[in-house]
Design a protein around this motif. Sequence first.
Motif, mmCIF file in Angstrom:
data_model
loop_
_atom_site.group_PDB
_atom_site.id
_atom_site.type_symbol
_atom_site.label_atom_id
_atom_site.label_comp_id
_atom_site.label_asym_id
_atom_site.label_seq_id
_atom_site.Cartn_x
_atom_site.Cartn_y
_atom_site.Cartn_z
ATOM 1 N N TYR A 1 44.812 52.119 73.713
ATOM 2 C CA TYR A 1 43.598 51.792 72.800
ATOM 3 C C TYR A 1 42.283 51.711 73.928
ATOM 4 N N TYR A 2 42.447 51.125 75.160
ATOM 5 C CA TYR A 2 41.076 50.998 75.676
ATOM 6 C C TYR A 2 40.822 52.308 76.600
ATOM 7 N N TYR A 3 41.719 52.883 77.324
ATOM 8 C CA TYR A 3 41.479 54.049 77.977
ATOM 9 C C TYR A 3 41.574 55.346 77.477
ATOM 10 N N GLU A 4 42.541 55.310 76.477
ATOM 11 C CA GLU A 4 42.701 56.876 75.774
ATOM 12 C C GLU A 4 41.665 56.804 74.595
ATOM 13 N N GLU A 5 41.647 55.451 74.228
ATOM 14 C CA GLU A 5 40.485 55.137 73.046
ATOM 15 C C GLU A 5 41.315 55.944 71.990
ATOM 16 N N LEU A 6 42.504 55.608 71.820
ATOM 17 C CA LEU A 6 43.433 56.004 70.402
ATOM 18 C C LEU A 6 42.974 54.835 69.471
ATOM 19 N N THR A 7 43.033 55.093 68.007
ATOM 20 C CA THR A 7 43.151 53.870 67.118
ATOM 21 C C THR A 7 44.368 53.170 67.169
ATOM 22 N N MET A 8 44.566 52.172 66.400
ATOM 23 C CA MET A 8 46.027 51.323 66.390
ATOM 24 C C MET A 8 46.770 52.462 65.717
ATOM 25 N N GLN A 9 46.349 53.039 64.491
ATOM 26 C CA GLN A 9 47.349 53.852 63.643
ATOM 27 C C GLN A 9 47.873 54.944 64.752
ATOM 28 N N GLU A 10 46.905 55.707 65.576
ATOM 29 C CA GLU A 10 47.278 56.611 66.198
ATOM 30 C C GLU A 10 48.430 56.136 67.409
ATOM 31 N N ILE A 11 48.170 55.139 68.003
ATOM 32 C CA ILE A 11 49.185 54.502 68.613
ATOM 33 C C ILE A 11 50.461 54.376 68.186
ATOM 34 N N GLY A 12 50.329 53.757 66.903
ATOM 35 C CA GLY A 12 51.610 53.692 66.132
ATOM 36 C C GLY A 12 52.273 55.052 65.994
ATOM 37 N N GLN A 13 51.611 56.007 65.915
ATOM 38 C CA GLN A 13 52.300 57.334 65.803
ATOM 39 C C GLN A 13 52.806 57.712 67.058
ATOM 40 N N VAL A 14 52.320 57.620 68.137
ATOM 41 C CA VAL A 14 52.859 58.216 69.455
ATOM 42 C C VAL A 14 54.095 56.956 69.551
ATOM 43 N N LEU A 15 54.142 55.917 69.194
ATOM 44 C CA LEU A 15 55.192 55.132 69.965
ATOM 45 C C LEU A 15 56.014 55.064 68.806
ATOM 46 N N GLU A 16 55.737 55.516 67.818
ATOM 47 C CA GLU A 16 56.716 55.458 66.269
ATOM 48 C C GLU A 16 57.145 54.117 66.069
ATOM 49 N N LEU A 17 55.898 53.247 65.852
ATOM 50 C CA LEU A 17 55.906 51.932 65.500
ATOM 51 C C LEU A 17 55.133 51.625 64.347
ATOM 52 N N THR A 18 55.324 50.559 63.486
ATOM 53 C CA THR A 18 54.322 50.457 62.468
ATOM 54 C C THR A 18 52.936 49.884 63.095
ATOM 55 N N LEU A 19 52.085 50.081 61.876
ATOM 56 C CA LEU A 19 50.447 49.572 62.731
ATOM 57 C C LEU A 19 50.768 48.141 62.854
ATOM 58 N N GLY B 1 42.936 39.523 64.374
ATOM 59 C CA GLY B 1 41.298 39.450 64.567
ATOM 60 C C GLY B 1 40.686 38.782 65.602
ATOM 61 N N VAL B 2 40.847 37.489 65.607
ATOM 62 C CA VAL B 2 40.271 36.435 66.463
ATOM 63 C C VAL B 2 40.508 37.156 67.953
ATOM 64 N N ALA B 3 41.693 37.723 68.419
ATOM 65 C CA ALA B 3 41.944 38.246 69.715
ATOM 66 C C ALA B 3 41.022 39.147 70.068
ATOM 67 N N VAL B 4 40.286 39.834 69.061
ATOM 68 C CA VAL B 4 39.186 40.824 69.391
ATOM 69 C C VAL B 4 38.030 40.101 70.228
ATOM 70 N N VAL B 5 37.785 38.973 70.050
ATOM 71 C CA VAL B 5 36.729 38.191 70.851
ATOM 72 C C VAL B 5 37.317 37.242 71.791
ATOM 73 N N SER B 6 38.599 37.079 71.802
ATOM 74 C CA SER B 6 39.090 35.758 72.588
ATOM 75 C C SER B 6 39.035 35.952 74.151
ATOM 76 N N LEU B 7 38.930 37.226 74.571
ATOM 77 C CA LEU B 7 39.155 37.348 76.020
ATOM 78 C C LEU B 7 37.655 37.169 76.631
ATOM 79 N N ARG C 1 39.081 46.118 63.018
ATOM 80 C CA ARG C 1 39.922 45.077 63.409
ATOM 81 C C ARG C 1 39.472 43.757 62.728
ATOM 82 N N LEU C 2 38.545 43.804 61.960
ATOM 83 C CA LEU C 2 38.273 42.600 61.449
ATOM 84 C C LEU C 2 38.094 42.699 59.903
#
Length: 258
Positions: free
Chosen positions: A210-228, A147-153, A41-42
């Motif tokens: 993302y955080y519990y099932e540990e899918l990648t962003m691309q995999e989540i997009g496939q599950v939800l049928e949304l773009t990356l 990318g900044v949101a990766v460290v913002s929390l 994500r960077l």
Amino acid sequence: MGTTPAHTVHTHQPHQPADTDSLIQAYAPLVKYIAQRLACRLPDSICLDDLISTGVLGLMDAIEKYDPTRGTTFKTYAELRIRGAMLDELREWDWAPRSVRQKEHALTQAYAEVERREGRPADDEDVAAVLGLDLATFNAWLTAVHGVAVVSLDRPLEFAPDGNTSTALTRLVTDAPGPLQVAEAQDLTRHLAAAIDQLPEREKVVLSLYYYEELTMQEIGQVLELTLSRIAQIHTKAILHLRSALYDLTHGAYATAA
């Protein structure tokens, strides 16, 4: 789907060099895994090997400071220390352009302002209106700050009188918590749980995948049928919602969870 390496839970605090070496070897795959999750994500300018090297230092710190009497497994503690070391290093590198950081700060403030005023999670139109943006520009900002949101929390939320910084996530795991620190951590946990519970359903689903099932962003997009890019925007909005809640908590403006 990614999976974290499974290792034996250690029930004693390692002291001997041989123990340290064996633990570093055993948890090296975990360090690499965490580094890869961050690096994806960077920007390409961030060197994976540098992240891994920093993560190893975090692992060594975990080995040195782990206290089994606190009821946390070594693996859980090590993950926090490894990731924390990498995030600290990313902040020191200051890799994001100033304009991107300004956008992230403005978004965080706008989310906090709307949610204080309305008493509910801010929607896109609310935040865009506060910032004086149309929705297309607002979405472009979300993409820019992802990318900044990766460290913002886990960015410092406030500075203590002694000059030390206080971050949201480090309050949950400290080396020697006293009664006050334990109470603060419990309060923070309640507020985070309440903030997550109030998120729009799609943001909760993305965080869970993302955080519990540990899918990648691309995999989540496939599950939800949304773009990356759309998944990245949803993830960013969820992080901004949570950060605004933490910001308000440190300034006494976020209602205590029932």
